[in-house]
Write a protein that holds these residues in place. Structure first.
Motif, PDB file in Angstrom:
ATOM      1  N   LEU A   1       0.861  -1.193   0.050  1.00 61.66           N
ATOM      2  CA  LEU A   1       0.174   0.011  -0.024  1.00 61.66           C
ATOM      3  C   LEU A   1       0.785   1.221   0.055  1.00 61.66           C
ATOM      4  O   LEU A   1       1.256   1.864   1.018  1.00 61.66           O
ATOM      5  N   PRO A   2       1.155   1.773  -1.193  1.00 58.74           N
ATOM      6  CA  PRO A   2       2.212   2.834  -1.150  1.00 58.74           C
ATOM      7  C   PRO A   2       1.677   4.086  -0.650  1.00 58.74           C
ATOM      8  O   PRO A   2       2.288   5.116  -0.083  1.00 58.74           O
ATOM      9  N   GLY A   3       0.277   4.462  -0.764  1.00 56.09           N
ATOM     10  CA  GLY A   3      -0.149   5.463   0.068  1.00 56.09           C
ATOM     11  C   GLY A   3      -0.094   6.956  -0.881  1.00 56.09           C
ATOM     12  O   GLY A   3       0.222   7.133  -2.082  1.00 56.09           O
ATOM     13  N   ASP A   4       0.077   7.833  -0.031  1.00 57.64           N
ATOM     14  CA  ASP A   4       0.192   9.267  -0.381  1.00 57.64           C
ATOM     15  C   ASP A   4       1.849   9.892  -0.143  1.00 57.64           C
ATOM     16  O   ASP A   4       2.677   9.334   0.325  1.00 57.64           O
ATOM     17  N   GLY A   5       2.105  11.219  -0.851  1.00 60.01           N
ATOM     18  CA  GLY A   5       2.907  11.776  -0.634  1.00 60.01           C
ATOM     19  C   GLY A   5       4.352  10.995  -0.911  1.00 60.01           C
ATOM     20  O   GLY A   5       4.436  10.628  -2.099  1.00 60.01           O
ATOM     21  N   ILE A   6       5.449  10.940  -0.087  1.00 64.31           N
ATOM     22  CA  ILE A   6       6.506  10.234  -0.389  1.00 64.31           C
ATOM     23  C   ILE A   6       6.489   8.682  -0.286  1.00 64.31           C
ATOM     24  O   ILE A   6       7.614   7.996  -0.495  1.00 64.31           O
TER      25      ILE A   6
ATOM     26  N   GLY B   1       2.864   2.572   3.051  1.00 63.78           N
ATOM     27  CA  GLY B   1       4.006   3.650   2.881  1.00 63.78           C
ATOM     28  C   GLY B   1       3.556   4.746   3.778  1.00 63.78           C
ATOM     29  O   GLY B   1       4.020   4.845   4.884  1.00 63.78           O
ATOM     30  N   SER B   2       2.629   5.589   3.350  1.00 68.09           N
ATOM     31  CA  SER B   2       2.204   6.889   4.175  1.00 68.09           C
ATOM     32  C   SER B   2       0.882   7.262   3.696  1.00 68.09           C
ATOM     33  O   SER B   2       0.317   6.982   2.502  1.00 68.09           O
ATOM     34  N   ILE B   3      -0.020   7.956   4.500  1.00 64.13           N
ATOM     35  CA  ILE B   3      -1.164   8.253   4.309  1.00 64.13           C
ATOM     36  C   ILE B   3      -1.668   9.831   4.618  1.00 64.13           C
ATOM     37  O   ILE B   3      -1.135  10.270   5.583  1.00 64.13           O
TER      38      ILE B   3
ATOM     39  N   LEU C   1      12.590   5.789  11.550  1.00 63.71           N
ATOM     40  CA  LEU C   1      11.847   5.011  12.449  1.00 63.71           C
ATOM     41  C   LEU C   1      10.835   4.009  11.683  1.00 63.71           C
ATOM     42  O   LEU C   1       9.757   4.348  11.188  1.00 63.71           O
ATOM     43  N   PRO C   2      10.949   2.559  11.743  1.00 66.48           N
ATOM     44  CA  PRO C   2      10.198   1.728  11.274  1.00 66.48           C
ATOM     45  C   PRO C   2       9.164   1.472  12.386  1.00 66.48           C
ATOM     46  O   PRO C   2       9.055   1.872  13.617  1.00 66.48           O
ATOM     47  N   SER C   3       7.809   0.847  12.058  1.00 71.11           N
ATOM     48  CA  SER C   3       7.013   0.292  13.006  1.00 71.11           C
ATOM     49  C   SER C   3       6.191  -0.990  12.480  1.00 71.11           C
ATOM     50  O   SER C   3       6.165  -0.972  11.545  1.00 71.11           O
ATOM     51  N   ALA C   4       5.800  -1.709  13.465  1.00 68.33           N
ATOM     52  CA  ALA C   4       5.027  -2.864  13.389  1.00 68.33           C
ATOM     53  C   ALA C   4       3.963  -2.850  14.150  1.00 68.33           C
ATOM     54  O   ALA C   4       3.636  -2.452  15.448  1.00 68.33           O
ATOM     55  N   SER C   5       2.691  -3.075  13.407  1.00 67.65           N
ATOM     56  CA  SER C   5       1.327  -3.122  14.176  1.00 67.65           C
ATOM     57  C   SER C   5       0.757  -4.747  14.082  1.00 67.65           C
ATOM     58  O   SER C   5       0.533  -4.818  12.889  1.00 67.65           O
TER      59      SER C   5
ATOM     60  N   TYR D   1       3.164  -2.988   8.638  1.00 66.22           N
ATOM     61  CA  TYR D   1       4.500  -2.395   8.913  1.00 66.22           C
ATOM     62  C   TYR D   1       4.735  -1.153   7.857  1.00 66.22           C
ATOM     63  O   TYR D   1       4.215  -1.046   6.716  1.00 66.22           O
ATOM     64  N   GLU D   2       4.796  -0.247   8.771  1.00 63.43           N
ATOM     65  CA  GLU D   2       5.092   1.172   8.139  1.00 63.43           C
ATOM     66  C   GLU D   2       5.945   2.201   8.878  1.00 63.43           C
ATOM     67  O   GLU D   2       6.303   2.017   9.700  1.00 63.43           O
ATOM     68  N   PRO D   3       6.601   2.921   8.077  1.00 65.68           N
ATOM     69  CA  PRO D   3       7.575   4.265   8.476  1.00 65.68           C
ATOM     70  C   PRO D   3       6.499   4.880   9.473  1.00 65.68           C
ATOM     71  O   PRO D   3       5.367   5.122   9.347  1.00 65.68           O
ATOM     72  N   ALA D   4       7.168   5.369  10.586  1.00 63.52           N
ATOM     73  CA  ALA D   4       6.598   6.247  11.511  1.00 63.52           C
ATOM     74  C   ALA D   4       6.205   7.489  11.161  1.00 63.52           C
ATOM     75  O   ALA D   4       5.362   8.247  11.882  1.00 63.52           O
ATOM     76  N   GLY D   5       6.944   8.232  10.229  1.00 62.40           N
ATOM     77  CA  GLY D   5       6.817   9.425   9.504  1.00 62.40           C
ATOM     78  C   GLY D   5       5.673   9.627   8.931  1.00 62.40           C
ATOM     79  O   GLY D   5       4.894   8.559   8.468  1.00 62.40           O
ATOM     80  N   GLY D   6       5.174  10.796   8.556  1.00 56.96           N
ATOM     81  CA  GLY D   6       4.167  11.065   7.783  1.00 56.96           C
ATOM     82  C   GLY D   6       4.316  11.088   6.226  1.00 56.96           C
ATOM     83  O   GLY D   6       5.323  10.722   5.782  1.00 56.96           O
ATOM     84  N   SER D   7       3.548  11.697   5.459  1.00 57.96           N
ATOM     85  CA  SER D   7       3.578  11.617   4.007  1.00 57.96           C
ATOM     86  C   SER D   7       4.567  12.698   3.549  1.00 57.96           C
ATOM     87  O   SER D   7       4.842  12.709   2.160  1.00 57.96           O
ATOM     88  N   ALA D   8       4.846  13.725   4.271  1.00 63.28           N
ATOM     89  CA  ALA D   8       5.956  14.525   3.833  1.00 63.28           C
ATOM     90  C   ALA D   8       5.331  15.185   2.376  1.00 63.28           C
ATOM     91  O   ALA D   8       6.578  15.175   1.762  1.00 63.28           O
ATOM     92  N   PRO D   9       4.463  15.925   2.236  1.00 61.83           N
ATOM     93  CA  PRO D   9       4.377  16.398   0.875  1.00 61.83           C
ATOM     94  C   PRO D   9       5.091  17.367   0.491  1.00 61.83           C
ATOM     95  O   PRO D   9       5.260  17.572  -1.025  1.00 61.83           O
TER      96      PRO D   9
END
Length: 363
Positions: free
Chosen positions: A10-15, A74-76, A267-271, A280-288
């Motif tokens: 799920l690549p998502g948005d932004g970066i 990825g990011s949302i 910073l990675p994360s696992a839910s 599994y996703e990066p902890a940061g945001g989409s950084a548009p």
């Protein structure tokens, strides 16, 4: 017969698509080098899904996640969709929904800073001279983010809003057990963060964690109030091992720990849920603001893949290989924009390629 694994991408948005591309390149390398039977399928989620399908979480995406063995996100979100009502914003209508749907009650966020890389941290060198290795264990499906009622109320002479914090004892017990289990494989220390001098939910949290700790006599338990904890982590991060947090507190503490490594982009994360299925996703945001500039740090996404291999696929050796390759690449002095002096840095794609080089060399 070799087991087949399916990953929903799920690549998502932004970066998100940019950093995801680097993680997917590593999946291809691992499949080739280790003859792995891993299938990947990409799905839309978040703001891009709203634009294309009219909803942040299309049925096809949810169905694809259900049929997979793990989810790599990825990011949302982003400013483009901030004007939507709170319940329709992509972060709420997709990510929070997925967490609740799959019962991802535990969020693991490791923050590692090697002593040889202490110059990356914004803290003074004397504070991080030893480096640190912190694992934040955050409760993810309870607390104020999911409590009811949660609404804005407008009356004739009043305008106010309500959010409700609620925790059931069983929610606290199951996340506490995870923290103590993780500590038992690390340095045998758990620091539980709460606000029990004020909040009833925190009083229940502390009493329950104390009770669970008796089942793990080798693990040393300590408690900190939230406001004190944020100061102590900055003052001496190396004294912490596993940090156990309620949802809102964990959201803040884990980001603090992440930025102390030099950038939340690492910073990675696992839910995870009780069956080991995870997102599994990066902890940061989409950084548009840096979208499309090829300067985003892909390390958090790559390390999220590493966590996926460890926690959902039990491929500890490959997870360790990725972790080592990331560390080796950083120790060679390669830096993306966020951890550089802003004059000399490499691109998102170049960082991914350097990590792949290390993986191939160390195989």
């Amino acid at each position: 017969m070799k087991k087949r694994y399916k990953i929903a991408i799920l690549p998502g948005d932004g970066i998100g698509p940019e950093v995801m591309n680097e993680a997917c390149k590593i999946i291809k390398i691992l499949k080739k080098k280790f003859n792995l039977m891993i299938e990947t399928q990409e799905y839309d989620i978040g703001g891009i899904a709203i634009d294309k399908h009219g909803t942040a979480l299309p049925k096809k995406t949810l169905k694809g996640c259900k049929k997979s063995d793990a989810i790599l996100l990825g990011s949302i979100g982003g400013p483009k969709w901030n004007s939507l009502s709170p319940k329709n914003r992509p972060e709420v209508s997709s990510l929070l929904y997925i967490r609740k749907y799959f019962n991802f009650f535990v969020n693991l966020r490791p923050s590692l800073l090697l002593n040889k890389l202490n110059y990356l941290s914004p803290l003074k060198k004397k504070i991080v001279k030893k480096g640190f290795d912190i694992l934040c264990v955050r409760e993810l499906t309870g607390g104020i983010y999911f409590g009811k009622p949660s609404k804005e109320i407008k009356k004739k002479n009043q305008h106010y809003a309500i959010d409700t914090t609620i925790y059931n004892k069983y929610e606290i017990k199951r996340i506490a057990k995870i923290a103590f289990q993780e500590a038992s494989n690390r340095n045998f220390k758990v620091t539980s963060i709460d606000k029990s001098n004020v909040l009833q939910t925190s009083k229940l949290w502390r009493k329950t964690v104390d009770k669970i700790s008796k089942k793990y006599p080798k693990v040393k338990l300590s408690h900190l109030y939230f406001d004190n904890a944020v100061m102590q982590i900055i003052k001496n991060p190396s004294k912490f091992d596993v940090i156990l947090c309620p949802n809102l507190i964990g959201d803040i503490i884990s980001d603090e720990c992440g930025i102390l490594t030099g950038s939340i982009g690492m910073l990675p994360s696992a839910s995870l849920n009780e069956k080991g299925f995870g997102l599994y996703e990066p902890a940061g945001g989409s950084a548009p603001d840096i979208q499309g500039k090829n300067i985003a740090n892909p390390i958090a996404q790559i390390l999220s893949l590493s966590m996926l291999l460890k926690h959902s696929f039990n491929m500890n050796n490959l997870s360790n290989l990725i972790n080592y390759s990331v560390q080796k690449t950083l120790l060679k002095g390669f830096q993306t924009y966020d951890i550089s002096d802003k004059k000399k840095f490499i691109t998102t794609e170049q960082m991914g390629n350097e990590i792949i080089k290390s993986i191939i060399q160390d195989y």
